[in-house]
Design a protein around this motif. Structure first.
Motif, PDB file in Angstrom:
ATOM      1  N   PHE A 194       0.588  -1.282   0.091  1.00  0.00           N
ATOM      2  CA  PHE A 194      -0.025   0.051  -0.201  1.00  0.00           C
ATOM      3  C   PHE A 194       0.709   1.334   0.027  1.00  0.00           C
ATOM      4  CE2 PHE A 194      -2.763  -3.145   1.946  1.00  0.00           C
ATOM      5  CZ  PHE A 194      -3.694  -3.446   0.882  1.00  0.00           C
ATOM      6  N   GLN A 195       2.083   1.247   0.343  1.00  0.00           N
ATOM      7  CA  GLN A 195       2.820   2.368   0.239  1.00  0.00           C
ATOM      8  C   GLN A 195       4.234   2.370  -0.723  1.00  0.00           C
ATOM      9  OE1 GLN A 195       4.398   3.787   4.176  1.00  0.00           O
ATOM     10  NE2 GLN A 195       2.666   2.843   5.328  1.00  0.00           N
ATOM     11  N   HIS A 196       4.567   1.054  -1.096  1.00  0.00           N
ATOM     12  CA  HIS A 196       5.566   0.925  -2.193  1.00  0.00           C
ATOM     13  C   HIS A 196       5.024   0.443  -3.275  1.00  0.00           C
ATOM     14  CE1 HIS A 196       8.827   1.950   0.789  1.00  0.00           C
ATOM     15  NE2 HIS A 196       8.170   1.646   1.725  1.00  0.00           N
ATOM     16  N   ALA A 197       3.663  -0.093  -3.528  1.00  0.00           N
ATOM     17  CA  ALA A 197       3.232  -0.453  -4.738  1.00  0.00           C
ATOM     18  C   ALA A 197       3.789  -1.887  -5.168  1.00  0.00           C
ATOM     19  CB  ALA A 197       3.402   0.644  -6.028  1.00  0.00           C
ATOM     20  N   ALA A 198       4.007  -2.681  -4.225  1.00  0.00           N
ATOM     21  CA  ALA A 198       4.617  -3.815  -4.788  1.00  0.00           C
ATOM     22  C   ALA A 198       3.405  -4.731  -5.238  1.00  0.00           C
ATOM     23  CB  ALA A 198       5.111  -4.707  -3.466  1.00  0.00           C
ATOM     24  N   GLN A 199       3.900  -5.433  -6.448  1.00  0.00           N
ATOM     25  CA  GLN A 199       3.034  -6.454  -6.937  1.00  0.00           C
ATOM     26  C   GLN A 199       3.303  -8.109  -6.653  1.00  0.00           C
ATOM     27  OE1 GLN A 199       4.199  -4.775 -10.917  1.00  0.00           O
ATOM     28  NE2 GLN A 199       1.882  -4.587 -11.292  1.00  0.00           N
TER      29      GLN A 199
END
Length: 283
Positions: free
Chosen positions: A172-177
């Motif tokens: 949610f803060q670092h946009a990991a997939q």
């Protein structure tokens, strides 16, 4: 293969206290993953060395520009594949400490990112051994994500798996997939919690999870659970080795459109409450 997907591989191995033996195993698995068309191969924690005695790892600890890591960078370059090298014994701030470091190497052999394990394994395992990782390891203090051909990767190591806030931060803060969880889980904790924790992290974050595991007996004192898996954002296992003791790889495709679909249909990112909400909420 469609442009909106990327093939990945997860390794399973039984590391020992011999750098050259482990390197030979990793070299073979790199070639196997590259031949299978994988763009990224994920290795488990302690891939390059598993000490027979407490403190052995500190003795072989080395900087990331040293010969051990540079050998693995060469593997990546020669096979033109990205490598997730989780749990490398990076030399610490003094001779009695190291950092448990997850290193991402690109297909040219360049180190793209590094994450130092935040949560150290200081545990009295019920019915098992007492572990105190902090006695020789310095904890990290930074959450790390990095872009790759296989999506935006969130980096963690082993015991971090029990702390969902790390994975929430990555999503949610670092946009990991894609969340990477290189591990050497004990047999007892692995049997009880390995799969359910991994699937929970995938479901909570709506990310793929790639969990590379050490497997079987390393020496007379140490045994790991095994069970390397790749899990999709719905919590389904899409890649797995056939047994929990074998050395080898499993392959699966990261489907970026599927990530988007799961997140669109269940938009938890937009429905989450901020941290301040919970702090101010009456008990």
């Amino acid at each position: 293969m469609a442009a909106n997907s990327a093939r990945v591989a997860v390794a399973q191995m039984t590391s020992v206290n011999d750098l050259s033996v482990n390197f030979a195993t990793c070299s073979r698995l790199v070639k196997e993953a590259a031949a299978a068309g994988a763009k990224l191969l994920c290795f488990p924690e302690s891939f390059s060395y598993m000490g027979a005695n407490l403190g052995d790892s500190v003795k072989i600890g080395e900087r990331l520009d040293g010969p051990i890591m540079q050998g693995y960078c060469s593997l990546a370059r020669e096979s033109q594949i990205w490598l997730s090298l989780g749990g490398f014994q990076e030399k610490g701030s003094d001779d009695s400490h190291l950092c448990n470091t997850h290193v991402i190497v690109d297909d040219t052999g360049k180190i793209r990112s590094k994450y130092r394990k935040i949560h150290l394994f200081d545990v009295d395992v019920p019915g098992g051994m007492v572990y105190k990782e902090s006695s020789f390891t310095e904890a990290g203090n930074e959450v790390v994500a990095v872009d790759s051909p296989c999506g935006r990767l969130g980096l963690t190591v082993c015991y971090d798996l029990r702390f969902p806030e790390v994975y929430e931060c990555l999503r949610f803060q670092h946009a990991a997939q894609v969340l990477l969880v290189p591990s050497a889980f004990t047999k007892i904790t692995g049997q009880a919690h390995w799969e359910i924790l991994l699937r929970a992290r995938a479901i909570e974050t709506q990310c793929y999870v790639i969990a590379a595991a050490q497997a079987g007996k390393h020496n007379e004192k140490r045994e790991s659970y095994g069970d390397s898996v790749i899990i999709d954002p719905w919590g389904t296992i899409v890649g797995r080795l056939p047994d929990k003791h074998s050395t080898g790889i499993a392959v699966a495709d990261i489907d970026f459109s599927y990530i988007d679909s799961v997140r669109m249909k269940m938009p938890v990112d937009k429905q989450r409450k901020p941290i301040d909400f919970w702090k101010s909420s009456p008990l």
